[in-house]
Design a protein around this motif. Structure first.
Motif: not given
Length: 398
Positions: A217-224, A277-282, A316-319, A340-342
């Protein structure tokens, strides 16, 4: 619903949840909405009055981004050493001081140093605010609090987009000073609203680092961080010059983006409340991929406006959703370190995306490849999120 407030020993109703959430909203509004995004509408004024040239303006933007990256890397450790609430208060003061200091044209080095410090402080507000506040509220209210906290980003975009053009009429110094005074008022408004927060045990944080779903999920968020670059850097230019509609129309689509940015975190909160949270972010990353790619299909006002609104909403929604995923998978004690790492990896991808897509635009001379690249990157992020979901046990999801 009433619940116990640990630092006061009393029962609060939903009003207590809202007070906590508004403190976080103010923090992100100040740290990112004003400390970072207010620079965008100020840049033409700075160049026009001779404070910087175009190259110097780009350097000031890079200085802020570099500071943001440093703040993201160090926020969790600083919060553990000093306590998160003192760091939050200090960060608000530092952003305020940086804005006021920039009201004096002390040259590129002076302005660059303060933009760098604003970036450091903005990252600390982004990373520390949500974990501190979400630890104080019931599980069923966490999506709501996350949504309100990160709607401050969009609120800052709207404030800077409406207040600064008026202030700029009095000159760049007046514009910097005006938002500096506003930042000071906001800091005073929420100074006593931050609740104390326990420092996370080192052992729990270390254990959190071995979570494969969290890394995915860190990788997924990073692509954003890469995928939204075409809109945040090039949307207005695409409308104004690419489509030949002029600067005013480009600004109108940026306003639509800002409207989305205000409402997006609250919409994301509803998604998280229903799905987790996790399904919603995806899901959000998948929708955002489609929204970034909409200009490839049509440049008509309706699809282009829908693209601007959706990308604005889901930025900001994905944040908000990613912060919730960090808390869900790392637990309350590991939330700050995971978030913090994300954020740090997101900042790295964002910087790489900014430079890479700028180079692509320079070589092609067309905006459309940028939207194609952004959409493709977000598709990869969606796939990473789906892989993360497959590794999370069903009972672990809220």
């Amino acid at each position: 619903m009433a619940f116990s407030v640990p630092w006061q020993g009393t029962e609060w109703t939903m009003g207590g949840v809202w007070r906590l959430a508004m403190a976080g909203l103010t923090g992100t509004l100040l740290g990112v909405g004003l400390g970072r995004f207010a620079y965008t509408p100020l840049l033409p004024v700075l160049i026009g009055e001779g404070w910087v040239d175009a190259g110097g303006g780009a350097l000031l933007g890079a200085a802020n981004l570099t500071g943001y990256l440093l703040g993201a890397v160090t926020a969790a450790r600083t919060g553990r050493l000093l306590g998160p609430v003192p760091v939050l208060r200090g960060a608000m003061l530092l952003v305020t001081l940086s804005l006021l200091a920039c009201a004096w044209n002390g040259g590129l080095a002076w302005l660059g140093a303060w933009r760098f410090l604003a970036g450091v402080a903005g990252a600390m507000l982004m990373i520390l605010a949500a974990p501190v506040l979400m630890a104080q509220v019931p599980v069923d209210k966490k999506p709501l609090v996350a949504g309100i906290v990160f709607s401050g980003i969009g609120a800052g975009v709207m404030v800077s987009g409406t207040l600064l053009p008026w202030l700029a009429g009095f000159g760049a110094a007046s514009a910097w000073a005006g938002i500096g005074v506003l930042a000071l008022l906001l800091t005073g408004l929420v100074w006593t609203q931050w609740p104390p927060a326990p420092r996370p045990p080192t052992a729990v944080v270390a254990g959190m680092r071995r979570s494969w779903p969290l890394w995915l999920f860190t990788l997924a968020y990073a692509t954003d961080g890469m995928g939204f670059v075409p809109h945040t850097l090039f949307l207005a230019d695409y409308v104004a010059r690419g489509l030949g509609l002029g600067i005013a129309m480009g600004g109108a689509y940026w306003f639509v983006f800002g409207v989305g940015a205000v409402t997006g975190p609250l919409l994301a909160a509803r998604m998280a409340g229903k799905l987790g949270f996790a399904p919603a972010l995806t899901l959000a990353l998948g929708v955002k991929a489609a929204a970034v790619g909409l200009p490839l299909l049509s440049s008509a006002p309706l699809p282009l406006g829908l693209s601007a609104f959706l990308v604005g909403a889901l930025t900001p929604g994905c944040v908000a959703l990613a912060s919730g995923v960090a808390g869900q998978l790392a637990g309350p004690a590991g939330h700050t370190a995971a978030w913090g790492r994300m954020t740090a990896i997101y900042a790295l991808f964002q910087a790489a995306g900014g430079y890479g897509l700028t180079l692509l635009f320079t070589r092609t001379g067309s905006h459309l490849p940028l939207f194609a690249a952004g959409a493709a990157i977000l598709v990869l992020g969606t796939l990473a999120g789906l892989a993360g979901l497959s590794l999370v046990k069903k009972e672990a999801l809220p």
